[in-house]
Design a protein around this motif. Structure first.
Motif, PDB file in Angstrom:
ATOM      1  N   ASP A   1      14.290  12.006   1.573  1.00 39.38           N
ATOM      2  CA  ASP A   1      13.748  13.344   1.377  1.00 39.38           C
ATOM      3  C   ASP A   1      12.389  13.280   0.681  1.00 39.38           C
ATOM      4  O   ASP A   1      11.465  14.028   1.019  1.00 39.38           O
ATOM      5  N   LEU A   2      12.258  12.390  -0.321  1.00 42.79           N
ATOM      6  CA  LEU A   2      10.985  12.259  -1.025  1.00 42.79           C
ATOM      7  C   LEU A   2       9.889  11.759  -0.103  1.00 42.79           C
ATOM      8  O   LEU A   2       8.759  12.254  -0.125  1.00 42.79           O
TER       9      LEU A   2
ATOM     10  N   ILE B   1      -4.049   1.813   3.871  1.00 41.52           N
ATOM     11  CA  ILE B   1      -2.711   1.312   4.219  1.00 41.52           C
ATOM     12  C   ILE B   1      -2.062   0.647   3.002  1.00 41.52           C
ATOM     13  O   ILE B   1      -0.891   0.887   2.695  1.00 41.52           O
ATOM     14  N   GLU B   2      -2.829  -0.195   2.294  1.00 44.19           N
ATOM     15  CA  GLU B   2      -2.276  -0.864   1.111  1.00 44.19           C
ATOM     16  C   GLU B   2      -1.914   0.145   0.030  1.00 44.19           C
ATOM     17  O   GLU B   2      -0.898  -0.004  -0.659  1.00 44.19           O
ATOM     18  N   ASP B   3      -2.726   1.183  -0.132  1.00 42.43           N
ATOM     19  CA  ASP B   3      -2.419   2.207  -1.128  1.00 42.43           C
ATOM     20  C   ASP B   3      -1.141   2.956  -0.772  1.00 42.43           C
ATOM     21  O   ASP B   3      -0.366   3.326  -1.651  1.00 42.43           O
TER      22      ASP B   3
ATOM     23  N   PHE C   1       4.529   4.282  -1.805  1.00 41.28           N
ATOM     24  CA  PHE C   1       5.951   4.230  -1.441  1.00 41.28           C
ATOM     25  C   PHE C   1       6.757   3.473  -2.500  1.00 41.28           C
ATOM     26  O   PHE C   1       7.843   3.900  -2.898  1.00 41.28           O
ATOM     27  N   GLU C   2       6.199   2.341  -2.947  1.00 44.49           N
ATOM     28  CA  GLU C   2       6.920   1.477  -3.884  1.00 44.49           C
ATOM     29  C   GLU C   2       6.994   2.102  -5.272  1.00 44.49           C
ATOM     30  O   GLU C   2       8.072   2.221  -5.871  1.00 44.49           O
ATOM     31  N   ARG C   3       5.827   2.507  -5.803  1.00 46.67           N
ATOM     32  CA  ARG C   3       5.763   2.980  -7.196  1.00 46.67           C
ATOM     33  C   ARG C   3       6.267   4.405  -7.349  1.00 46.67           C
ATOM     34  O   ARG C   3       6.976   4.725  -8.308  1.00 46.67           O
ATOM     35  N   MET C   4       5.896   5.268  -6.438  1.00 42.07           N
ATOM     36  CA  MET C   4       6.238   6.675  -6.580  1.00 42.07           C
ATOM     37  C   MET C   4       7.627   7.023  -6.047  1.00 42.07           C
ATOM     38  O   MET C   4       8.293   7.903  -6.564  1.00 42.07           O
TER      39      MET C   4
ATOM     40  N   VAL D   1       7.915  -3.355   4.090  1.00 40.34           N
ATOM     41  CA  VAL D   1       7.230  -4.626   4.336  1.00 40.34           C
ATOM     42  C   VAL D   1       6.437  -4.506   5.627  1.00 40.34           C
ATOM     43  O   VAL D   1       6.990  -4.599   6.725  1.00 40.34           O
ATOM     44  N   LEU D   2       5.150  -4.280   5.484  1.00 40.81           N
ATOM     45  CA  LEU D   2       4.282  -4.213   6.654  1.00 40.81           C
ATOM     46  C   LEU D   2       3.666  -5.586   6.930  1.00 40.81           C
ATOM     47  O   LEU D   2       3.320  -6.303   5.983  1.00 40.81           O
ATOM     48  N   PRO D   3       3.488  -5.950   8.186  1.00 39.27           N
ATOM     49  CA  PRO D   3       2.840  -7.234   8.523  1.00 39.27           C
ATOM     50  C   PRO D   3       1.326  -7.116   8.363  1.00 39.27           C
ATOM     51  O   PRO D   3       0.585  -6.931   9.333  1.00 39.27           O
ATOM     52  N   MET D   4       0.855  -7.229   7.119  1.00 44.70           N
ATOM     53  CA  MET D   4      -0.553  -6.955   6.829  1.00 44.70           C
ATOM     54  C   MET D   4      -1.497  -7.924   7.549  1.00 44.70           C
ATOM     55  O   MET D   4      -2.584  -7.526   7.976  1.00 44.70           O
ATOM     56  N   ASP D   5      -1.103  -9.181   7.697  1.00 44.60           N
ATOM     57  CA  ASP D   5      -1.976 -10.121   8.414  1.00 44.60           C
ATOM     58  C   ASP D   5      -2.183  -9.669   9.858  1.00 44.60           C
ATOM     59  O   ASP D   5      -3.293  -9.752  10.398  1.00 44.60           O
TER      60      ASP D   5
END
Length: 311
Positions: free
Chosen positions: A11-12, A166-168, A173-176, A182-186
């Motif tokens: 929901d968040l 994207i990184e932000d 998502f993680e902090r808030m 887990v995104l495939p950033m490479d």
């Protein structure tokens, strides 16, 4: 999607994706479309014009409204373009000038009460400076600044705004929200720029986070708005100095090490450019994530601390 993801977190996340606040028919007749009235105070009471964080959505300001003094009116200065009514602005000066015209349509003359959360501190600072340049009184310039433990110097800059956006979002998502994605950033870095947001949106859909084409559209638009906010934030160099004190509520949890506001961050550049004796810092032991979630008691703590400057 990880089955351990609770309904509350779902929901968040959905609320964050849909963080938009369109005016009602009544409000649309009274205020410009990008400024949303969240609270109507008593006649003659102060009106706080408050700017949101980097993505530009002001919906979560509704959590503040019940805790502010009865006399106070609260307006959220939602970023122009957030409702897709126009292209977003890419500079703090443009955001401030646009909003200032609308603020003065609501309140033609001072004293003005201006504020902002996180990146919103920059357009609030610029608006306050422009008001003073126009001969108007600014009774209050209030910043609510979250303490985030991040390696700011290592984050992408203006040459890689998409990747920073994207990184932000991963950090948000993680902090808030407490959601680990887990995104495939490479793989994302190797993609051409026009394909990156589509890839991330498809990834979020396949992981079960996005439930409809409408949510996918909102999610992609939110990233584009965030990128525009980043461009404005990272490119801002104050041309004026505010004449007066800036009240800064520093929100963080000491038990997480969130104690001291890092003045080397991009969202504190206006504070860096102000003579130190003009900036008054007020630490508050609260979780800044409550600004977005409305979770108590922290949301109420933040709002009531804000209200102390509005009495």
């Amino acid at each position: 999607m990880d089955q351990s993801l609770s309904n509350t977190k779902q929901d968040l996340l959905r609320a964050l994706i849909k963080n938009r606040e369109q005016t009602t028919a009544r409000a649309a007749a009274e205020v410009p479309s990008n400024i949303v009235q969240f609270k109507k105070g008593a006649p003659g009471g102060p009106s706080l014009f408050f700017f949101p964080a980097t993505d530009g959505g002001a919906s979560y300001f509704r959590y503040l409204a019940p805790h502010l003094p009865e006399s106070v009116s609260l307006y959220g200065c939602q970023a122009p373009g957030f409702d897709e009514e126009r292209e977003p602005f890419g500079s703090v000066e443009e955001i401030a000038a646009y909003n200032l015209r609308h603020i003065r349509a609501i309140q033609p003359h001072g004293p003005y009460y201006i504020g902002g959360f996180c990146m919103g501190g920059l357009p609030s600072y610029e608006v306050a400076c422009q008001l003073q340049a126009q001969g108007e009184e600014v009774a209050l310039l209030l910043n609510v600044m979250p303490v985030f433990l991040r390696p700011w110097a290592c984050l992408p800059g203006t040459d890689a705004l998409q990747l920073r956006a994207i990184e932000d979002h991963l950090f948000i998502f993680e902090r808030m929200l407490g959601i680990h994605v887990v995104l495939p950033m490479d793989q994302i870095r190797a993609l051409p720029e026009p394909d990156r947001y589509s890839f991330v949106t498809a990834f979020m859909r396949e992981a079960g986070f996005l439930k409809s084409p409408a949510e996918e559209h909102l999610f992609m638009h939110r990233m584009k708005m965030y990128e525009a906010g980043l461009r404005a934030m990272l490119g801002y160099k104050p041309a004026r100095t505010f004449q007066g004190e800036i009240e800064v509520i520093v929100v963080g949890k000491p038990d997480r090490g969130e104690i001291e506001l890092d003045l080397n961050t991009s969202y504190t550049c206006a504070l860096r450019s102000t003579p130190p004796e003009q900036v008054k810092y007020h630490p508050l032991d609260a979780d800044s994530a409550a600004m977005f979630s409305g979770s108590e008691p922290d949301s109420g703590l933040i709002a009531r601390r804000m209200g102390e400057f509005l009495r």
